[in-house]
Design a protein around this motif. Sequence first.
Motif, PDB file in Angstrom:
ATOM      1  N   PRO A  55     -58.777  31.296  -6.352  1.00 53.76           N
ATOM      2  CA  PRO A  55     -59.937  30.434  -6.096  1.00 53.76           C
ATOM      3  C   PRO A  55     -60.147  29.422  -7.216  1.00 53.76           C
ATOM      4  O   PRO A  55     -60.041  29.752  -8.399  1.00 53.76           O
ATOM      5  CB  PRO A  55     -61.094  31.431  -6.013  1.00 53.76           C
ATOM      6  N   SER A  56     -60.442  28.172  -6.820  1.00 48.89           N
ATOM      7  CA  SER A  56     -60.645  27.094  -7.781  1.00 48.89           C
ATOM      8  C   SER A  56     -62.104  26.647  -7.735  1.00 48.89           C
ATOM      9  O   SER A  56     -62.700  26.541  -6.656  1.00 48.89           O
ATOM     10  CB  SER A  56     -59.723  25.910  -7.453  1.00 48.89           C
ATOM     11  N   TYR A  57     -62.660  26.376  -8.917  1.00 49.22           N
ATOM     12  CA  TYR A  57     -64.064  25.981  -9.021  1.00 49.22           C
ATOM     13  C   TYR A  57     -64.163  24.616  -9.695  1.00 49.22           C
ATOM     14  O   TYR A  57     -63.371  24.305 -10.602  1.00 49.22           O
ATOM     15  CB  TYR A  57     -64.843  27.015  -9.825  1.00 49.22           C
ATOM     16  N   PRO A  58     -65.122  23.787  -9.270  1.00 48.78           N
ATOM     17  CA  PRO A  58     -65.210  22.431  -9.823  1.00 48.78           C
ATOM     18  C   PRO A  58     -65.711  22.383 -11.261  1.00 48.78           C
ATOM     19  O   PRO A  58     -65.421  21.439 -11.988  1.00 48.78           O
ATOM     20  CB  PRO A  58     -66.195  21.732  -8.873  1.00 48.78           C
ATOM     21  N   ASP A  59     -66.475  23.394 -11.681  1.00 54.84           N
ATOM     22  CA  ASP A  59     -67.004  23.411 -13.043  1.00 54.84           C
ATOM     23  C   ASP A  59     -67.315  24.851 -13.428  1.00 54.84           C
ATOM     24  O   ASP A  59     -67.343  25.764 -12.588  1.00 54.84           O
ATOM     25  CB  ASP A  59     -68.256  22.535 -13.168  1.00 54.84           C
TER      26      ASP A  59
END
Length: 319
Positions: free
Chosen positions: A47-51
């Motif tokens: 999972p990738s998160y913007p910040d």
Amino acid sequence: MTRVLLAGFGGLGGGQDHQRAMYLPAFQAHPGFTVAGAVGADDLGVPSYPDLNTALAESDAEVVSVCLPPGERARAIVAALRAGRHVLADKPLALTAEDTEAVAAAAAESGTVCMPAHHQRFAPALRSARTALASGRVGLPWNVQADFLVAGGDPCPLGELTNLGVYPVDVVLALTGLPVRRVHARAGDGVTLLLLDHDRALTSAIAVGRITGTADVRPGGLAVHRYRISGSNGVMNVDATKPGATLRTAAGVRTAWTGPDTLARMLTELHAAITGGRPAEVGPADALAAIRVVEAARRSLDTGRPVSLSPEHSQEGRK
């Protein structure tokens, strides 16, 4: 397994990315950890998160591996600690003693583990040397000579004292347990010499920098990492790159070692501290002791004179 969030893929400049080059493969190889998410990368299959704030709110990772650029690093570490997460932070933990103090305060308040990635102190030869010194093998140490020289590679825009200096300083402090009282620094030919006065009349001389023309070491690899410790009853010579075998192939030169490397040993200590509910062997106090020496060295280079550390600051490495 302990879940890890990778926060940031930057460094001290010059394309430095210790997250991908060092920590990501080390976490993937370690049986105690699993990578559960990333901030700033969407190509890792997690999972990738913007910040970071979004990641801290949505991810269930227990550990945050912080490799943000230096201007953002301390704030991110503090945010992760205040969110109740354990932290592994790329070195330096922060660029200034003031920011390092803020991290130390947040770690103390949160009660979580905050480990600066001073992985060089986990070299097997240095572990053995520390035990031997503590047992009185050479008597009372009165001098340490150290060389920490990297072969070629991309120079750090902020200087190699900032980039590399905390490693050998941290090792000397870990080996001796004696804080630094005065720092005198000299520079030339890509190498900075740190002349340190410690408690109990101990002195140390540390050569740190980046050198060229080393054909037998891969670019960016350690050319020399050694310590000569003189005591009242003898002398101990320690080569932190050994045991190991140097392999020369068509692809280049590398050192092979059959046991766990310094990163794996560091992660094992991190995992033990987290699961055991205890402080890690190396923490914010160690980072603060090292950065104070580096800051004093910079002032010494600017003025050409020794710089004294106040007693309360020189005691911090003992906490």
